[in-house]
Scaffold this motif. Structure first.
Motif, mmCIF file in Angstrom:
data_model
loop_
_atom_site.group_PDB
_atom_site.id
_atom_site.type_symbol
_atom_site.label_atom_id
_atom_site.label_comp_id
_atom_site.label_asym_id
_atom_site.label_seq_id
_atom_site.Cartn_x
_atom_site.Cartn_y
_atom_site.Cartn_z
ATOM 1 N N ALA A 50 25.941 38.088 22.934
ATOM 2 C CA ALA A 50 26.652 39.135 23.679
ATOM 3 C C ALA A 50 25.705 39.860 24.621
ATOM 4 C CB ALA A 50 27.308 40.119 22.708
ATOM 5 N N GLU A 51 24.468 40.074 24.176
ATOM 6 C CA GLU A 51 23.485 40.771 25.001
ATOM 7 C C GLU A 51 22.509 39.805 25.659
ATOM 8 O OE1 GLU A 51 21.579 43.757 22.752
ATOM 9 O OE2 GLU A 51 23.429 44.807 22.206
ATOM 10 N N LEU A 74 13.102 39.151 24.160
ATOM 11 C CA LEU A 74 13.178 38.335 25.380
ATOM 12 C C LEU A 74 14.615 38.324 25.866
ATOM 13 C CD1 LEU A 74 11.145 35.182 24.181
ATOM 14 C CD2 LEU A 74 10.267 37.139 25.469
ATOM 15 N N ASP A 75 14.798 38.574 27.148
ATOM 16 C CA ASP A 75 16.114 38.434 27.760
ATOM 17 C C ASP A 75 16.222 37.019 28.316
ATOM 18 O OD1 ASP A 75 16.976 41.039 27.247
ATOM 19 O OD2 ASP A 75 15.889 41.798 29.002
ATOM 20 N N THR A 87 20.759 28.281 24.856
ATOM 21 C CA THR A 87 21.513 29.521 24.663
ATOM 22 C C THR A 87 22.841 29.502 25.413
ATOM 23 O OG1 THR A 87 20.442 30.595 26.542
ATOM 24 C CG2 THR A 87 19.364 30.795 24.390
ATOM 25 N N ARG A 88 23.792 30.209 24.813
ATOM 26 C CA ARG A 88 25.070 30.449 25.456
ATOM 27 C C ARG A 88 25.287 31.960 25.498
ATOM 28 N NH1 ARG A 88 28.163 26.051 21.706
ATOM 29 N NH2 ARG A 88 27.613 24.154 22.894
ATOM 30 N N ALA A 89 26.225 32.378 26.283
ATOM 31 C CA ALA A 89 26.504 33.817 26.416
ATOM 32 C C ALA A 89 27.968 34.087 26.134
ATOM 33 C CB ALA A 89 26.125 34.322 27.805
ATOM 34 N N LEU A 90 28.236 35.235 25.517
ATOM 35 C CA LEU A 90 29.607 35.726 25.351
ATOM 36 C C LEU A 90 29.876 36.724 26.479
ATOM 37 C CD1 LEU A 90 29.776 36.272 21.473
ATOM 38 C CD2 LEU A 90 30.716 34.384 22.802
ATOM 39 N N ALA A 134 28.213 37.433 15.796
ATOM 40 C CA ALA A 134 28.083 36.194 16.581
ATOM 41 C C ALA A 134 26.634 35.838 16.870
ATOM 42 C CB ALA A 134 28.877 36.284 17.886
ATOM 43 N N ARG A 135 25.714 36.519 16.207
ATOM 44 C CA ARG A 135 24.287 36.214 16.425
ATOM 45 C C ARG A 135 23.870 35.016 15.566
ATOM 46 N NH1 ARG A 135 21.236 40.566 14.342
ATOM 47 N NH2 ARG A 135 22.878 40.518 12.757
#
Length: 817
Positions: free
Chosen positions: A575-576, A621-622, A689-692, A494-495
């Motif tokens: 995901a991360e 980068l987070d 950005t989106r997050a899983l 999913a990256r």
């Protein structure tokens, strides 16, 4: 009574050597004896009156030639009742002979006594006077130069025949009149103002240009060059003006044609645009050659295609490319607009000139001509404005017909002539060559643009990991090719990979090199290489491309097609919520976190591609969900010739108040930071950005025990039930079973199973061994080796990627519809 020795010669103009005040005068009676002697005669010959009166006149003749003079005088005296003239030599008192011109006029005195008035002037002075009379007579009777004498009231007092032929005004209608009264079609106010200035100052005027119509040639405008100077007598009294007029119409028109041709070489063909060149041709010819000009071109020429060589077939359809006219108060029924289709009747001059590629010329247009009835719309315009003359010239270059140019006259009363046809053909020839060059450029440029568009992403993928929008802005007017590009590449797990790059230079080579680099990035991204390793491989590729072009890394001045190219490669894992980046000489991205402001993270800038020698480094980068990640090329920041820091500040300011829609952000950035014609091409990629979350990702740590395979399958089945993917349970159990079994049998701890519910169902098994498995076909008697083969057959995609420790085997299953 003594005769009057001061009698003035009748008909002698002022300044004549035989004037009473200048000539030596004597009176001779019928017997040839001198009875009168003037003071001028005394001064000329030195004799006082007392010394000569009463002597025979012949005694004053020089001995040499005396008999011949007397004989000639006797002959002429009987033949010329009004007098006679003879050349003679007189003996001065000092003994010298003096050559004179001698005139004798009969005169009747008191009591009908007969006398002769003798006048003598020096021969040299007489000859000069006669020459002056001949010149004056020639100027007024034989000279082709027009001469006119006007008084101080600017009225004509004398004029020669040449000027009468020029103007067509008889001498009787010109004398006593001012210029405006005799020739009303000339600019009388300007002419008389000049005349008054010469009268007042005495400074002559040379090459005073006048133009207009005259009765001698009422249908054609003539041009004259006039010299004007003041006339005054010996005492300085102003008598009037003298005008010397030369008709320079032909020379003036030839000079105007040459000037127009020179001007056309500058004004026609300033761009590589066919439509603009057609308009320039019409603008140059308007007023100077024609009252209306139209240019009609083949559609294929406007598109940049190559027309069929040679003449055109009948009924050819063209498109109006340019139309210039001198309309002011006159308005035609309808004018064909630029861009509209244009057809010409088969018998029209335009169709005939395109059929044989020869210019067609109608000096005097018959408005009832049959070919006009075949084209009612065009005929209505021609008849409405009373077109009286036209020229149609085919637009040809290199034996290729591109269209036709038509020149009309309706305001200018003069009809076109052969010189006008030659001029029109010259202008059209220059325009046609420029159009053909523009057509060839358009064709090649369209091909190059199509190539570049095909090399850029046609559409960006729709992903759960990020929302993306991009822009590519060519340099200049939007048609200059460049080497900037961006890309969005879906990766396993999913990256997503976000890429932006810049190949230096412009043109087809830069675009082609960009396409090769973009294809290479796609290939390397499919290998799931980390960003730093991917750029290392890309650097090697650029070095090889340079070597193919004859340069190399070891050559310090090598200038290969991609030397100096830059690239920024970023991988985002939803995901991360982590972004991993590496740069090859490229600017860092802009990061705008929700409510955190805008930052330009420090990404170690490795060397540009192709230089080699230094490693590339990775930065992590987070990113919070909803963060903006903006990748760009240098053209975005430096388009307005500003310092890079100013560009970064402008970018920070715009992103600090982002629009909710990414397309709006792209529009605002390009509008605010780019000029109308940017000097360099620009690539821009904006990602949100989106997050899983935990509800989309499930993972389990597994011990290296074969018995755990059953637990792994059960856990996967339960998770699929929670996600509502029961249809995939059977296949997913097989895939999990095979991947976990391989990790336990051939890998090393730690072993981890992860399921991701994205656009597909992703199954990942990681272990601590970096050895990648290989798909092989098992033999009939083999006990194993069929696991990966089954995975490959049951899934849509599968592969391996390396982690910081070990590897990850992944497989994707399409979700049920």
């Amino acid at each position: 009574m003594a005769p009057d020795t001061h009698h003035t010669e009748v008909g002698s103009p002022s300044g004549s050597p035989f004037a009473a005040t200048r000539a030596a005068a004597a009176v001779m009676d019928a017997c040839g004896v001198l009875v009168g002697w003037s003071a001028v005669a005394e001064e000329l010959l030195g004799y006082e009156a007392a010394e000569v009166l009463g002597r025979p006149a012949a005694s004053l003749l020089a001995a040499a030639g005396r008999a011949a003079v007397l004989t000639a005088a006797a002959d002429m005296r009987h033949e010329a009742a009004q007098g006679w003239q003879v050349g003679a030599a007189l003996r001065r008192k000092d003994g010298r002979d003096l050559a004179v011109a001698l005139r004798a006029h009969p005169w009747v005195g008191p009591d009908d006594a007969r006398f002769w008035l003798l006048l003598a002037a020096e021969e040299a002075e007489t000859r000069r006077w006669e020459e002056d009379l001949a010149v004056l007579s020639g100027l007024f009777n034989q000279s082709p130069v027009g001469l006119l004498v006007s008084d101080t009231d600017l009225r004509c007092t004398r004029r020669n025949r040449a000027l009468e032929r020029m103007t067509g005004v008889p001498i009787g209608q010109r004398l006593g009149k001012r210029i405006g009264e005799a020739l009303p079609d000339l600019n009388a106010a300007e002419i008389e103002a000049t005349m008054k200035r010469v009268l007042a100052t005495g400074e002559p005027v040379l090459d005073f240009i006048q133009r207009g119509l005259t009765p001698a040639d009422p249908g054609r405008e003539h041009v004259w060059s006039t010299g004007i100077f003041r006339l005054q007598d010996s005492e300085g009294t102003v008598l009037g003006l003298c005008h010397a007029v030369v008709d320079i119409t032909d020379a003036h028109r030839a000079r105007e044609r040459m000037q127009l041709i020179n001007e056309a070489s500058i004004r026609i063909g300033t761009t590589l645009d066919v439509g603009r060149t057609a308009k320039e041709l019409a603008e140059v010819a308007l007023h100077r050659l024609a009252d209306s000009v139209t240019v009609d071109l083949l559609d294929s020429v406007l598109r940049g295609d190559t027309p069929t060589p040679g003449p055109a077939d009948q009924g050819l359809t063209l498109r109006r490319a340019a139309h210039e006219t001198a309309f002011e108060s006159v308005r035609p029924p309808k004018v064909l607009a630029v861009g509209e289709l244009s057809r010409f009747a088969p018998a029209s001059p335009q169709a005939r000139c395109m059929a044989d590629l020869e210019a067609k010329f109608i000096a005097c247009l018959d408005l009832t001509a049959p070919w006009l009835d075949e084209d009612p719309t065009r005929a209505a315009i021609i008849r409405a404005i009373k077109v009286h003359s036209l020229i149609a010239v085919p637009l040809t270059a290199r034996n290729v017909l591109m269209g036709v140019a038509t020149f009309y006259r309706w305001r200018d009363p003069e009809h076109f002539d052969d010189d006008d046809v030659t001029l029109a053909a010259e202008l059209v020839s220059r325009a046609a060559l420029s159009m053909d060059n523009a057509r060839r450029y358009t064709r090649e440029h369209n091909t190059a643009l199509a190539l570049q568009r095909s090399l850029l992403p046609q559409r960006l993928p729709v992903l759960n990991a990020v929302e993306v929008a991009g822009r590519y802005q060519p340099a200049g007017s939007g048609t200059d090719l460049g080497g900037d590009w961006f890309d969005v590449i879906p990766l396993s797990g999913a990256r997503v990979a976000l890429v932006v790059g810049d190949v230096p230079g412009h043109g087809v080579q830069a675009s082609a090199t960009m396409g090769r680099l973009r294809a290479a990035v796609h290939t390397l991204a499919d290998l799931d290489l980390p960003p730093d390793e991917l750029l290392t491989h890309l650097d090697d590729l650029v070095a090889r491309l340079t070597e193919e072009e004859g340069g190399g890394r070891d050559e310090p001045h090598a200038d290969g097609p991609a030397i100096g190219a830059t690239c920024l490669y970023a991988v985002y894992d939803p995901a991360e919520r982590r972004c991993t980046l590496a740069s090859a000489g490229h600017y860092p991205p802009a990061v705008a976190g929700p409510g955190d402001g805008v930052d330009f993270p420090e990404v170690p800038a490795g060397p540009p591609l192709g230089l080699g020698g230094l490693p590339f480094e990775t930065t992590e980068l987070d990113l919070a969900e909803g963060s903006l990640l903006v990748l760009y090329t240098n053209g975005l920041l430096m388009a307005r010739d500003q310092d890079i820091d100013i560009g970064l500040d402008s970018l920070r300011h715009i992103l600090s108040r982002p629009e909710p829609a990414l397309e709006d952000i792209c529009d605002e950035l390009t509008t605010a930071l780019l000029p109308f014609r940017p000097p360099d091409d620009v690539a821009l990629l904006v990602a949100r950005t989106r997050a899983l979350g935990p509800d989309r990702v499930a993972s389990w740590d597994l011990p290296p025990d074969p018995a755990v395979v059953v637990d792994a399958r059960a856990a996967a089945t339960r998770q699929l039930d929670l996600w509502g993917l029961q249809e995939l349970a059977y296949v997913a159990e097989l895939v999990v079973s095979e991947l976990v079994t391989n990790a336990i049998r051939y890998g090393k701890p730690p072993i981890r199973l992860r399921l991701i519910h994205d656009q597909n169902l992703i199954c990942e098994v990681s272990d601590g061994n970096s050895t990648a498995p290989h798909l092989r076909r098992a033999q009939n008697d083999d006990e194993g080796g069929r696991g990966l083969f089954l995975v490959a057959q049951l899934t849509d995609h599968w592969g391996t990627r390396y982690a910081a420790r070990g590897k990850i085997i992944w497989a994707e299953l399409s979700l049920p519809r």
